[in-house]
Design an enzyme around this catalytic site. Sequence first.
Site, PDB file in Angstrom:
ATOM      1  N   ASP A  12       0.867  -1.177   0.000  1.00 22.49           N
ATOM      2  CA  ASP A  12       0.000   0.000   0.000  1.00 22.49           C
ATOM      3  C   ASP A  12       0.905   1.228   0.000  1.00 22.49           C
ATOM      4  OD1 ASP A  12      -2.354   1.596   0.243  1.00 22.49           O
ATOM      5  OD2 ASP A  12      -1.943   1.842   2.364  1.00 22.49           O
ATOM      6  N   SER A  13       0.316   2.369  -0.273  1.00 22.02           N
ATOM      7  CA  SER A  13       1.075   3.608  -0.218  1.00 22.02           C
ATOM      8  C   SER A  13       1.461   3.957   1.229  1.00 22.02           C
ATOM      9  CB  SER A  13       0.247   4.743  -0.811  1.00 22.02           C
ATOM     10  OG  SER A  13      -1.006   4.799  -0.163  1.00 22.02           O
ATOM     11  N   CYS A  75      -3.624  -1.123  -2.063  1.00 20.10           N
ATOM     12  CA  CYS A  75      -3.925   0.288  -2.316  1.00 20.10           C
ATOM     13  C   CYS A  75      -4.932   0.398  -3.467  1.00 20.10           C
ATOM     14  CB  CYS A  75      -2.626   0.991  -2.687  1.00 20.10           C
ATOM     15  SG  CYS A  75      -2.820   2.715  -3.120  1.00 20.10           S
ATOM     16  N   ASN A  76      -6.043   1.084  -3.207  1.00 16.82           N
ATOM     17  CA  ASN A  76      -7.064   1.238  -4.263  1.00 16.82           C
ATOM     18  C   ASN A  76      -6.531   2.041  -5.434  1.00 16.82           C
ATOM     19  OD1 ASN A  76     -10.107   0.495  -3.204  1.00 16.82           O
ATOM     20  ND2 ASN A  76      -8.680   0.886  -1.559  1.00 16.82           N
ATOM     21  N   GLU A 155      -5.161   9.218   8.849  1.00 15.24           N
ATOM     22  CA  GLU A 155      -3.759   9.147   9.284  1.00 15.24           C
ATOM     23  C   GLU A 155      -3.577   9.858  10.632  1.00 15.24           C
ATOM     24  OE1 GLU A 155      -0.482   8.492   7.619  1.00 15.24           O
ATOM     25  OE2 GLU A 155      -1.594   7.091   6.368  1.00 15.24           O
ATOM     26  N   CYS A 191     -11.111   3.152  -0.738  1.00 15.66           N
ATOM     27  CA  CYS A 191      -9.790   3.636  -0.338  1.00 15.66           C
ATOM     28  C   CYS A 191      -9.428   2.946   0.969  1.00 15.66           C
ATOM     29  CB  CYS A 191      -9.832   5.155  -0.133  1.00 15.66           C
ATOM     30  SG  CYS A 191      -8.285   5.816   0.525  1.00 15.66           S
ATOM     31  N   HIS A 193      -7.932   3.837   3.528  1.00 15.99           N
ATOM     32  CA  HIS A 193      -8.028   4.598   4.771  1.00 15.99           C
ATOM     33  C   HIS A 193      -9.455   4.774   5.274  1.00 15.99           C
ATOM     34  CE1 HIS A 193      -3.922   5.544   3.872  1.00 15.99           C
ATOM     35  NE2 HIS A 193      -3.810   6.294   4.937  1.00 15.99           N
TER      36      HIS A 193
END
Length: 274
Positions: A12-13, A75-76, A155, A191, A193
């Site tokens: 993922d990022s 990661c989308n 985050e 996403c 997150h």
Amino acid sequence: MLNAAAPIGVFDSGVGGLTVLRALRTELPHESFIYLGDTARLPYGTKSPETVVRYAQQAAEALVARGIKALVVACNTASATALPALQLRFDDLPVIGVVEPGARAAVAASRSGRIAVLATEGTVRGGAYQQSILTLRPEAQVQAVACQLFVALAEEGWVDGAVAEAAARRYLEPLLSAPPDQRPDVIVLGCTHFPVLRPVITALAGNAVQIVDSAATTARCVSELLQQRGLLNTSSAPGEVRFLATDGLLRFTTVGVRFLGTAISAADVELIDL
Ligand code: DGL
């Protein structure tokens, strides 16, 4: 020749993909995983497709070099942008993204066919969710909304309270201000997150709207694919997890716990350069 005892690579990022790792560990408790968070270069969601493809290829290379037997693009944004390039480049390796499983979960949950996708700018712009949903259900009406601020809120851990509510209200406004018979009955969290913001989104959207994410469906998809390819780990011992990050090891462990749901020991995280 792929080795069934080898770990599964997940990237993922940043730390958001730990929501996908969590679902994978529940579905496949005997598998080992190497999770790579490209924390130095987050966010991917605002970058150009060319940059996202390059970053995704570098992340995949680093995991392939560690002998993985399958790659999950958690990661989308990377799934929406780079999946075909990764599948072409690593053609002997099962490479699974999160967009198609997310689209499948949404189509299965929707009665009306009106589906909203909340995602990053890059994912919305690329149209991969819209296409995947329409392939599965051609008469569906898909509305995609870029909610880039949700990434920063997640985050930061600001997943409830006034700021999160105000951001959610602003992003969801176009969906929820429509007449009742034109509102979506499913919202896809497109996403990594966004699952941590689910309570705020649910409170605004109300009970008539189902909120789905791709984590559990992706995990089932990975399990089926490994089974088909004879790559399931036959060990009865619990699998192990190692973490790689490209920056901010301390932040990775402190923020990561919110997404993974269990503590991450700093000793299990290795700093790498891509
Ligand atoms: N991991 C990204 C995604 O799922 C969100 C964070 C970013 O923009 O890099 O789209």
